[in-house]
Design an enzyme around this catalytic site. Structure first.
Site, short mmCIF file in Angstrom:
data_model
loop_
_atom_site.label_atom_id
_atom_site.label_comp_id
_atom_site.label_asym_id
_atom_site.label_seq_id
_atom_site.Cartn_x
_atom_site.Cartn_y
_atom_site.Cartn_z
N ASP A 139 1.06 -1.07 0.14
CA ASP A 139 -0.06 -0.10 0.01
C ASP A 139 0.83 1.22 0.01
O ASP A 139 1.69 1.62 0.66
CB ASP A 139 -1.09 0.25 0.76
CG ASP A 139 -1.91 0.75 0.49
OD1 ASP A 139 -1.72 2.22 0.39
OD2 ASP A 139 -3.31 0.75 1.78
N HIS B 86 -2.92 0.04 -2.73
CA HIS B 86 -4.16 0.56 -2.38
C HIS B 86 -4.96 0.64 -3.61
O HIS B 86 -5.11 0.58 -4.25
CB HIS B 86 -3.60 2.30 -1.88
CG HIS B 86 -4.74 3.07 -1.07
ND1 HIS B 86 -5.33 2.86 0.47
CD2 HIS B 86 -5.79 3.46 -1.65
CE1 HIS B 86 -5.69 4.13 0.82
NE2 HIS B 86 -6.56 4.29 -0.07
#
Length: 229
Positions: free
Chosen positions: A167, A198
């Protein structure tokens, strides 16, 4: 599917997107937006939940700044605007607006109420679990949870968090802190998705990763089936 207004705790009217199931709802799910507003992707999340038998409601949490914001993360200028809006967003007021939505959803569905959020909404889903009486919550790639671990003692109902292993907004140190702080919590379940970035479960656009999104959504569906109905 329709647009409705919800009475807030301070006596105002908040816009929201509502999707109803074909028959009597088996419960309700509050869908908590990303930093891009209640856009087509969030509305699709609601529609999918309605098809599964839930009353689904996405409150427009940016309404106090500007109602009706819809942004596309694949457009750089809109991404930059979204990041700016997030900096100005009053998260405590957002939780109060989510609480108002939970009350509305409980009255409208006559059953239990869950919440599911993405990105900023994932963070808010955690805060909702800690600060409201929501029956179950799910957060996808929640940001900044390491700074909220002091609230974990207040999580009384089941919470599931989906963590993107690669992420860009939640680094390895933060992910490690989440596991250290929450792995032994009796109400919290963490799922890791190695190599995923993400936004992997977005409905549209470049960020989606089909395999990871499908797995996470299957886990979410089973979680809500167990805890909501």
């Amino acid at each position: 599917m329709t647009n409705v207004t919800i009475a807030t705790l301070d006596g105002q009217q908040m816009p929201a997107y509502r999707a109803d199931p074909a028959g009597a709802p088996k419960g309700a799910i509050v869908v908590i937006q990303e930093i891009f507003g209640v856009n087509a992707g969030i509305r699709r999340k609601c529609d999918t939940l309605a098809a599964a038998g839930y009353l689904a409601i996405a409150p427009d949490l940016f309404w106090r700044m500007e109602p009706g914001i819809e942004l596309d993360p694949d457009v750089d200028a809109e991404m930059q605007r979204a990041l700016s809006i997030m900096g100005d967003f009053d998260q405590d007021a957002g939780i109060r607006d989510i609480e108002a939505t939970i009350r509305y959803a409980r009255a409208e569905s006559g059953g239990k109420v869950g919440a599911v959020g993405y990105c900023l909404g994932g963070r808010l889903a955690y805060m909702t679990a800690a600060r409201t009486d929501v029956d179950a919550s799910v957060g996808y790639y929640a940001v900044g949870i390491d700074g909220l671990l002091g609230e974990k003692h207040a999580i009384a109902n089941p919470l599931m968090l989906h963590i993107a292993g690669d992420d860009g907004f939640v680094d390895e140190t933060t992910q490690a802190a989440m596991h250290e702080g929450l792995d032994d919590h009796p109400k919290v379940t963490l799922h890791d998705y190695p190599g995923e970035d993400h936004g992997f479960a977005t409905e549209f656009g470049k960020r989606r990763s089909d395999a990871a999104a499908t797995l996470a959504d299957e886990r979410t569906a089973a979680f809500f089936a167990e805890h909501i109905g």
